[in-house]
Design a protein around this motif. Structure first.
Motif, PDB file in Angstrom:
ATOM      1  N   ASN A  69      -8.707  -0.607  -0.804  1.00 49.80           N
ATOM      2  CA  ASN A  69      -9.822   0.084  -0.172  1.00 49.80           C
ATOM      3  C   ASN A  69     -10.746   0.552  -1.280  1.00 49.80           C
ATOM      4  N   SER A 110     -16.160   4.989   2.341  1.00 52.13           N
ATOM      5  CA  SER A 110     -15.984   4.128   1.172  1.00 52.13           C
ATOM      6  C   SER A 110     -16.936   4.555   0.058  1.00 52.13           C
ATOM      7  N   ASN A 147      -6.100   4.321  -2.657  1.00 50.14           N
ATOM      8  CA  ASN A 147      -7.183   3.427  -2.248  1.00 50.14           C
ATOM      9  C   ASN A 147      -7.197   2.162  -3.097  1.00 50.14           C
ATOM     10  N   PRO A 162      -8.859   4.243   8.023  1.00 45.73           N
ATOM     11  CA  PRO A 162      -8.008   3.748   6.934  1.00 45.73           C
ATOM     12  C   PRO A 162      -6.844   2.908   7.454  1.00 45.73           C
ATOM     13  N   LEU A 202      -2.735   2.956   3.493  1.00 48.08           N
ATOM     14  CA  LEU A 202      -3.491   4.028   2.854  1.00 48.08           C
ATOM     15  C   LEU A 202      -3.081   5.383   3.421  1.00 48.08           C
TER      16      LEU A 202
END
Length: 176
Positions: A173, A109, A168, A118, A122
């Motif tokens: 994310n 991250s 992402n 993930p 994603l």
């Protein structure tokens, strides 16, 4: 079948929402219900299929590269040749390659953070980014002109990185 049920449920909720407008149902509640039903109606992400599609596209390109092993590429199928090249001969099918890849992919991250597994969304989005690159390379004729190593190196600078960053963001994310 699931979609038919969800669309039927959506229609019922919308009908109930319309009939309840007179009974002080506000716009925000109606909007939340619609968003929830649209979310539930989304197809389940399938990173395995997306990986196989991406790897198939990369194989179609790699098999045309000027530096390919002409003897092996003549003897092996495109799938065997591609997966063998990607795994140094350990695996021979797209499915096996993708299963191993999916099980071993980790995304940090941020540079100081511990790598995280993930989400399927994603992964699917990332493989779709890769497929787009390989399909474009095939369409514009890069595969026949550029050596294999450069095709892979070039992929990083040709939008895959920005595409993955967008994946992402879309999947909530935090990849920096």
């Amino acid at each position: 079948m699931k979609r038919i049920f969800l669309y039927s449920l959506l229609a019922i909720v919308l009908q109930c929402n319309n009939s309840e407008k007179n009974s002080q149902q506000d716009y925000q509640t109606s909007y939340r219900n619609r968003i929830l039903l649209l979310y539930l109606a989304r197809p389940t992400p399938n990173p395995q299929t997306a990986c196989i599609n991406s790897t198939t596209s990369s194989g179609a390109c790699i098999i045309k590269a000027p530096d390919r092993d002409k003897v092996l590429s003549a003897v092996l199928t495109q799938e065997q040749y591609t997966v063998s090249a990607l795994t140094l001969g350990r695996l021979s099918t797209y499915s096996a390659y993708c299963t191993e890849s999916i099980n071993n992919i980790k995304f940090p991250s941020n540079p100081q953070a511990r790598a995280q597994v993930p989400s399927d969304s994603l992964l699917e989005c990332t493989f779709n980014c890769q497929k787009t690159y390989w399909d474009t390379a095939l369409r514009v004729g890069s595969c026949e002109k550029i050596n294999t190593q450069l095709l892979f190196t070039d992929s990083v600078g040709k939008g895959i990185t920005s595409c993955v960053v967008n994946c992402n963001r879309q999947t909530n994310n935090s990849l920096n």
